[in-house]
Scaffold this motif. Structure first.
Motif, PDB file in Angstrom:
ATOM      1  N   ARG A  42       0.760  -1.125   0.098  1.00 36.71           N
ATOM      2  CA  ARG A  42      -0.042   0.081   0.002  1.00 36.71           C
ATOM      3  C   ARG A  42       0.930   1.251  -0.021  1.00 36.71           C
ATOM      4  O   ARG A  42       1.779   1.403   0.761  1.00 36.71           O
ATOM      5  CB  ARG A  42      -0.942  -0.099   0.898  1.00 36.71           C
ATOM      6  N   ARG A  43       0.562   2.208  -0.796  1.00 37.47           N
ATOM      7  CA  ARG A  43       1.147   3.497  -0.900  1.00 37.47           C
ATOM      8  C   ARG A  43       0.141   4.618  -0.627  1.00 37.47           C
ATOM      9  O   ARG A  43      -0.801   4.509  -1.327  1.00 37.47           O
ATOM     10  CB  ARG A  43       1.669   3.589  -2.166  1.00 37.47           C
ATOM     11  N   THR A  44       0.451   5.667   0.191  1.00 40.96           N
ATOM     12  CA  THR A  44      -0.419   6.472   0.616  1.00 40.96           C
ATOM     13  C   THR A  44      -0.150   7.946   0.019  1.00 40.96           C
ATOM     14  O   THR A  44       0.997   8.426  -0.248  1.00 40.96           O
ATOM     15  CB  THR A  44      -0.365   7.032   2.295  1.00 40.96           C
ATOM     16  N   MET A  45      -1.015   8.726  -0.502  1.00 39.50           N
ATOM     17  CA  MET A  45      -1.079   9.997  -0.800  1.00 39.50           C
ATOM     18  C   MET A  45      -2.096  10.883  -0.436  1.00 39.50           C
ATOM     19  O   MET A  45      -3.052  10.415   0.165  1.00 39.50           O
ATOM     20  CB  MET A  45      -1.450   9.863  -2.399  1.00 39.50           C
ATOM     21  N   VAL A  46      -1.568  12.324  -0.014  1.00 41.92           N
ATOM     22  CA  VAL A  46      -2.639  13.081   0.423  1.00 41.92           C
ATOM     23  C   VAL A  46      -2.312  14.374  -0.511  1.00 41.92           C
ATOM     24  O   VAL A  46      -1.362  14.805  -1.113  1.00 41.92           O
ATOM     25  CB  VAL A  46      -2.206  13.470   1.768  1.00 41.92           C
ATOM     26  N   GLN A  47      -3.465  15.279  -0.600  1.00 47.96           N
ATOM     27  CA  GLN A  47      -3.423  16.630  -1.338  1.00 47.96           C
ATOM     28  C   GLN A  47      -3.188  17.620  -0.122  1.00 47.96           C
ATOM     29  O   GLN A  47      -4.153  17.590   0.522  1.00 47.96           O
ATOM     30  CB  GLN A  47      -4.529  16.572  -2.318  1.00 47.96           C
ATOM     31  N   LEU A  48      -2.570  18.560  -0.257  1.00 45.05           N
ATOM     32  CA  LEU A  48      -2.222  19.379   0.758  1.00 45.05           C
ATOM     33  C   LEU A  48      -2.635  20.874   0.051  1.00 45.05           C
ATOM     34  O   LEU A  48      -2.176  21.002  -0.999  1.00 45.05           O
ATOM     35  CB  LEU A  48      -1.008  19.372   1.455  1.00 45.05           C
ATOM     36  N   ALA A  90      -0.601  11.074   8.804  1.00 44.56           N
ATOM     37  CA  ALA A  90       0.284  11.991   9.821  1.00 44.56           C
ATOM     38  C   ALA A  90       1.775  11.809   9.606  1.00 44.56           C
ATOM     39  O   ALA A  90       2.518  12.731   9.673  1.00 44.56           O
ATOM     40  CB  ALA A  90      -0.003  11.425  11.163  1.00 44.56           C
ATOM     41  N   ILE A  91       2.320  10.571   9.422  1.00 38.25           N
ATOM     42  CA  ILE A  91       3.707  10.508   9.213  1.00 38.25           C
ATOM     43  C   ILE A  91       4.059  11.300   8.141  1.00 38.25           C
ATOM     44  O   ILE A  91       5.288  11.900   7.793  1.00 38.25           O
ATOM     45  CB  ILE A  91       4.086   8.923   8.801  1.00 38.25           C
TER      46      ILE A  91
END
Length: 362
Positions: A210-216, A269-270
């Motif tokens: 699994r790879r996590t992505m966030v838009q900030l 959070a990381i």
């Protein structure tokens, strides 16, 4: 019943691009488990093209894909900055050495000149000017359209239930009905070993992560001309995404099962913590978050080629996180291997043996 010469399991980027290369030469059917192609890894890509991403073993495929992607209008200028602290200087030297003589332009730089707000302890930088945005949705749609125009058939909601080879052909049972084909191509990403098992073929040890992505949204807003930024130690990367937004990943690889994965709050959070250790910008809002699977073979190189144990079974899996950027060259090379023809000029100097399933006894 649908009759074809070649049945490709999976209509994401790998399956669609291969179908586009083959459909003018053979009757091709694309068999997709979901309601629409590209729902999983293809639709959740970080959407950048980097010749160094995936390492020296992947770079020839990425570089060989460049002309096709540029000529098709699928790339846009971005550039990349690989950044580190003093403790990462050896990693920077190794990075430069790994691609020496490859034709990829890399240059040691002062990272503060390319990244406003950089904290003082980040003193090591390597610039990769060829890095680019890639239009993933446009490229995938292009390959599906090419395949359709050449006569390929697309089946959706057609999860493979079982496949059996008899009298030189595969009888394939899907949720959309039966298909027969001389050749069965496994281009099913995270489900690669599952599909193999349902066809009675030994797995090769694929591992989905699994790879996590966030838009900030940040304050100050993302500056114009910001490059893609990645940590030389491999703990994060981000890129500008227009209208003052960033796409950020902690570059995580969390073992997971094939499926519709979702991000964990701890990984979001990381990612933010690592970002805030790099620059003095404030995270004003987390606007989106998502996760996707990146699937690797045991040696982290892709797998293209005929099964040495099962006639008529062809592997096209293990593209990790680099399947989008290598798709043009990978499809050309895989199509040549499948049809047993000479690879075309963009890929005729690539050593196909390094990607053969025989290296796993498959």
């Amino acid at each position: 019943m649908i009759r074809a010469d070649i049945a490709i399991i999976g209509a994401g980027m790998a399956g669609a691009s291969l179908a586009a290369e083959l459909a003018s030469q053979a009757r091709v059917v694309l068999i997709e488990a979901e309601d629409m192609p590209g729902y999983h890894a293809t639709g959740r890509s970080a959407a950048f093209w980097s010749e160094t991403y995936g390492g020296p073993g992947v770079q020839p495929l990425t570089s060989a894909s460049g002309d096709y992607l540029r000529d098709g209008g699928f790339l846009a200028p971005l550039g990349s900055l690989h950044v580190g602290r003093e403790a990462d200087r050896a990693a920077a030297d190794a990075f430069l050495a790994a691609f020496e003589g490859s034709g990829v332009t890399l240059e040691a730089v002062d990272p503060a000149t390319l990244l406003p707000g950089l904290r003082a302890d980040w003193v090591v930088g390597v610039a990769e000017p060829s890095c680019a945005y890639i239009d993933v949705a446009g490229l995938h749609a292009h390959y599906l359209a090419r395949a359709k125009a050449a006569g390929a058939t697309l089946l959706t909601r057609a999860e493979l239930i079982a496949a059996e080879r008899s009298d030189g052909a595969w009888r394939i049972e899907t949720r959309a009905g039966p298909v027969t084909a001389e050749t069965l191509v496994n281009a099913s990403g995270a489900w690669g070993d599952v599909v193999a098992a349902r066809a009675g073929v030994a797995p090769i040890g694929l591992s989905p992560y699994r790879r996590t992505m966030v838009q900030l949204r940040t304050e100050p807003a993302v500056p114009e001309g910001l490059p893609h930024v990645s940590h030389l130690g491999g703990s994060f990367y981000f890129k500008p995404e227009g209208q003052g937004r960033l796409w950020l990943s902690p570059h995580d690889e969390i073992p997971d099962a094939p499926g519709d994965v979702a991000p964990e709050e701890i990984d979001v959070a990381i990612a933010i913590d690592r970002f805030e250790q790099l620059v003095d910008w404030r995270v004003a809002a987390v606007e989106r978050r998502w996760a996707g699977l990146r699937t690797f073979a045991p040696d982290r190189l892709p797998v293209f080629g005929w099964s040495s144990a099962t006639p008529g079974f062809f592997w096209c899996v293990g593209q990790g996180g680099f399947g989008i950027q290598t798709a043009p060259a990978a499809a050309m090379l895989a199509a040549a291997l499948l049809t047993r023809t000479t690879p075309p000029a963009p890929v005729n100097l690539i050593d196909a043996e390094r990607y053969a399933p025989a290296r796993f006894g498959a």
